[in-house]
Design a protein around this motif. Sequence first.
Motif, PDB file in Angstrom:
ATOM      1  N   UNK A   8      31.031  24.562  50.116  1.00 33.81           N
ATOM      2  CA  UNK A   8      31.590  23.805  49.533  1.00 33.81           C
ATOM      3  C   UNK A   8      32.862  24.692  50.228  1.00 33.81           C
ATOM      4  N   UNK A  35      22.528  15.523  52.071  1.00 37.39           N
ATOM      5  CA  UNK A  35      23.166  14.929  51.589  1.00 37.39           C
ATOM      6  C   UNK A  35      24.574  15.091  52.544  1.00 37.39           C
ATOM      7  N   UNK A  67      25.639  28.242  49.448  1.00 37.24           N
ATOM      8  CA  UNK A  67      24.577  28.581  48.681  1.00 37.24           C
ATOM      9  C   UNK A  67      22.815  28.556  49.694  1.00 37.24           C
ATOM     10  N   UNK A  80      12.818  15.592  43.690  1.00 37.41           N
ATOM     11  CA  UNK A  80      12.667  14.652  43.625  1.00 37.41           C
ATOM     12  C   UNK A  80      14.456  13.715  44.472  1.00 37.41           C
ATOM     13  N   UNK A  81      13.925  12.730  44.963  1.00 37.78           N
ATOM     14  CA  UNK A  81      14.868  11.986  45.388  1.00 37.78           C
ATOM     15  C   UNK A  81      15.547  10.910  44.514  1.00 37.78           C
ATOM     16  N   UNK A  82      16.306  10.640  44.555  1.00 37.15           N
ATOM     17  CA  UNK A  82      16.811   9.511  44.091  1.00 37.15           C
ATOM     18  C   UNK A  82      18.139   8.473  45.217  1.00 37.15           C
TER      19      UNK A  82
ATOM     20  N   UNK B   4      17.351  23.137  40.835  1.00 38.71           N
ATOM     21  CA  UNK B   4      18.204  22.758  41.157  1.00 38.71           C
ATOM     22  C   UNK B   4      18.691  21.498  41.661  1.00 38.71           C
ATOM     23  N   UNK B   6      21.754  18.558  42.823  1.00 39.45           N
ATOM     24  CA  UNK B   6      22.623  18.101  43.922  1.00 39.45           C
ATOM     25  C   UNK B   6      22.711  16.194  43.802  1.00 39.45           C
ATOM     26  N   UNK B   7      23.996  16.564  44.434  1.00 40.91           N
ATOM     27  CA  UNK B   7      24.287  14.501  43.784  1.00 40.91           C
ATOM     28  C   UNK B   7      25.389  14.200  45.076  1.00 40.91           C
ATOM     29  N   UNK B   8      25.538  13.071  45.578  1.00 41.80           N
ATOM     30  CA  UNK B   8      26.547  12.617  46.590  1.00 41.80           C
ATOM     31  C   UNK B   8      26.921  11.059  45.578  1.00 41.80           C
ATOM     32  N   UNK B  34      27.262  25.665  40.255  1.00 45.51           N
ATOM     33  CA  UNK B  34      27.651  26.941  41.325  1.00 45.51           C
ATOM     34  C   UNK B  34      28.077  26.113  42.409  1.00 45.51           C
ATOM     35  N   UNK B  35      28.766  24.623  42.527  1.00 47.05           N
ATOM     36  CA  UNK B  35      29.265  24.160  43.232  1.00 47.05           C
ATOM     37  C   UNK B  35      29.778  22.933  43.500  1.00 47.05           C
ATOM     38  N   UNK B  36      30.755  22.287  44.130  1.00 43.90           N
ATOM     39  CA  UNK B  36      31.340  21.427  43.023  1.00 43.90           C
ATOM     40  C   UNK B  36      29.978  20.385  42.521  1.00 43.90           C
ATOM     41  N   UNK B  38      26.502  20.590  42.409  1.00 42.74           N
ATOM     42  CA  UNK B  38      25.305  21.464  42.824  1.00 42.74           C
ATOM     43  C   UNK B  38      25.154  22.506  41.358  1.00 42.74           C
ATOM     44  N   UNK B  40      22.288  24.481  38.925  1.00 37.86           N
ATOM     45  CA  UNK B  40      21.575  25.763  38.454  1.00 37.86           C
ATOM     46  C   UNK B  40      20.376  25.076  37.541  1.00 37.86           C
ATOM     47  N   UNK B  67      19.583  14.254  44.397  1.00 38.17           N
ATOM     48  CA  UNK B  67      17.649  14.964  44.126  1.00 38.17           C
ATOM     49  C   UNK B  67      17.668  16.240  43.285  1.00 38.17           C
TER      50      UNK B  67
END
Lengths: 97, 97
Positions: A8, A35, A67, A80-82, B4, B6-8, B34-36, B38, B40, B67
């Motif tokens: 970030x 991403x 991180x 896993x990816x979507x 973990x 994470x997303x866009x 842990x981030x905007x 992301x 855990x 993900x």
Amino acid sequence: MMILVSYDVRTETPAGRRRLRRVAKVCLNYGQRVQKSVFECRVNQAQYEALERRLLEEIDLNEDNLRFYRLTEPLAQHVKEYGVFRAIDFENDSLVI
Amino acid sequence: MMILVSYDVRTETPAGRRRLRRVAKVCLNYGQRVQKSVFECRVNQAQYEALERRLLEEIDLNEDNLRFYRLTEPLAQHVKEYGVFRAIDFENDSLVI
């Protein structure tokens, strides 16, 4: 080893936007963008240390967050990816397909 | 297991911003931000499947990217963190400290 790098970076200021561009540029040299601010990097120990050192030169420890995660391999079985990910030049907002 | 997430999420539209809020809300129920974008999450298999199912209900597979990574444990030895992370309510742009 496979590592995941995520960050970030505060982009309210021109200096922040410059940091963001530079952080992304460093990451692009070491791995694959998956991403907007997440990269998967296959590195050996020396490369990992170099990547870490380079990123620490770019980020502002008082403003940003960076991180590194060691991923469980084989990666194909543990990720896993979507959805979609478009190859956008996020730092410059232009398409780079 | 530690995962973990994470997303866009594309936030150019009100619908996208609504998805972002809902995705974050689901994640907050399962783990630590842990981030905007992301998180855990320490989950068992059933919780992992529930989290995945809930997130897939919220995201738009044609617009967003989501993900899940299995993290190597013990986490403390396999994660490095630098900089700051502020407890901001990102979806509403207000401080929630």
